[in-house]
Design a protein around this motif. Structure first.
Motif, short mmCIF file in Angstrom:
data_model
loop_
_atom_site.label_atom_id
_atom_site.label_comp_id
_atom_site.label_asym_id
_atom_site.label_seq_id
_atom_site.Cartn_x
_atom_site.Cartn_y
_atom_site.Cartn_z
N ASP A 130 0.80 -1.23 0.00
CA ASP A 130 0.00 0.00 0.00
C ASP A 130 0.83 1.27 0.00
N ASP A 131 1.95 1.28 0.69
CA ASP A 131 2.73 2.51 0.81
C ASP A 131 3.87 2.60 -0.20
N PHE A 145 9.62 0.76 -6.15
CA PHE A 145 9.84 -0.65 -6.41
C PHE A 145 10.91 -0.84 -7.49
N ARG A 146 10.76 -0.12 -8.60
CA ARG A 146 11.68 -0.30 -9.73
C ARG A 146 13.12 -0.01 -9.33
N GLU A 178 -6.89 -1.25 -13.96
CA GLU A 178 -8.00 -1.18 -13.01
C GLU A 178 -7.53 -1.26 -11.56
N ASP A 179 -6.32 -1.74 -11.34
CA ASP A 179 -5.76 -1.86 -10.00
C ASP A 179 -4.26 -1.61 -10.09
N VAL A 225 6.67 -5.58 -1.96
CA VAL A 225 5.62 -6.29 -2.69
C VAL A 225 5.21 -7.56 -1.97
N SER A 226 4.04 -8.07 -2.36
CA SER A 226 3.59 -9.36 -1.84
C SER A 226 4.36 -10.48 -2.52
N GLU A 227 4.22 -11.66 -1.98
CA GLU A 227 4.77 -12.83 -2.67
C GLU A 227 4.00 -13.01 -3.98
N PRO A 228 4.62 -13.55 -5.02
CA PRO A 228 3.94 -13.70 -6.30
C PRO A 228 2.72 -14.61 -6.20
N THR A 229 1.68 -14.24 -6.94
CA THR A 229 0.53 -15.13 -7.11
C THR A 229 0.71 -15.97 -8.36
#
Length: 108
Positions: free
Chosen positions: A12-13, A19-20, A44-45, A85-89
């Motif tokens: 979120d933050d 990230f890059r 969209e997200d 980041v989250s873990e990959p989906t």
């Protein structure tokens, strides 16, 4: 041709620029088959990040050899981004079986 696909969410933050900066490898390896990388945000997200590596001139049998060379670099990069980041989906390598231009008629 092979492709490597990864989908994950920016925290979120975290914005993409932050990230890059952490994601960019600190070292390159001559002969790395990932010569074209595409990163995209979901329209969209915009927290959803999709990364696609085009891997040309490599065979499935080559994966263990190049992963052995790239693993130390990828581990350092993971340490820099894991809090962003989250873990990959999705995190997989695929073999391309077709390439089409949908603006043109497709013949079998």
């Amino acid at each position: 041709m092979l492709i490597a696909a990864m989908s994950r969410r920016l925290n979120d933050d975290v914005d993409y620029a932050t990230f890059r900066k952490a994601w960019i490898p600190d070292e390159t390896v001559p002969g790395d088959p990932r010569t074209r990388m595409l990163s995209a945000l979901n329209i969209e997200d915009p927290r959803e990040l999709f990364t696609l590596a085009l891997i040309e001139n490599a065979e499935v049998a080559d994966i263990p050899a190049w992963m052995e060379r790239l693993t130390p670099i990828e581990e350092r990069r993971y340490e820099r981004i894991k809090h962003l980041v989250s873990e990959p989906t999705l995190n997989a390598v695929y073999q391309v079986v077709a390439e089409d231009d949908l603006s043109q008629p497709i013949t079998e």
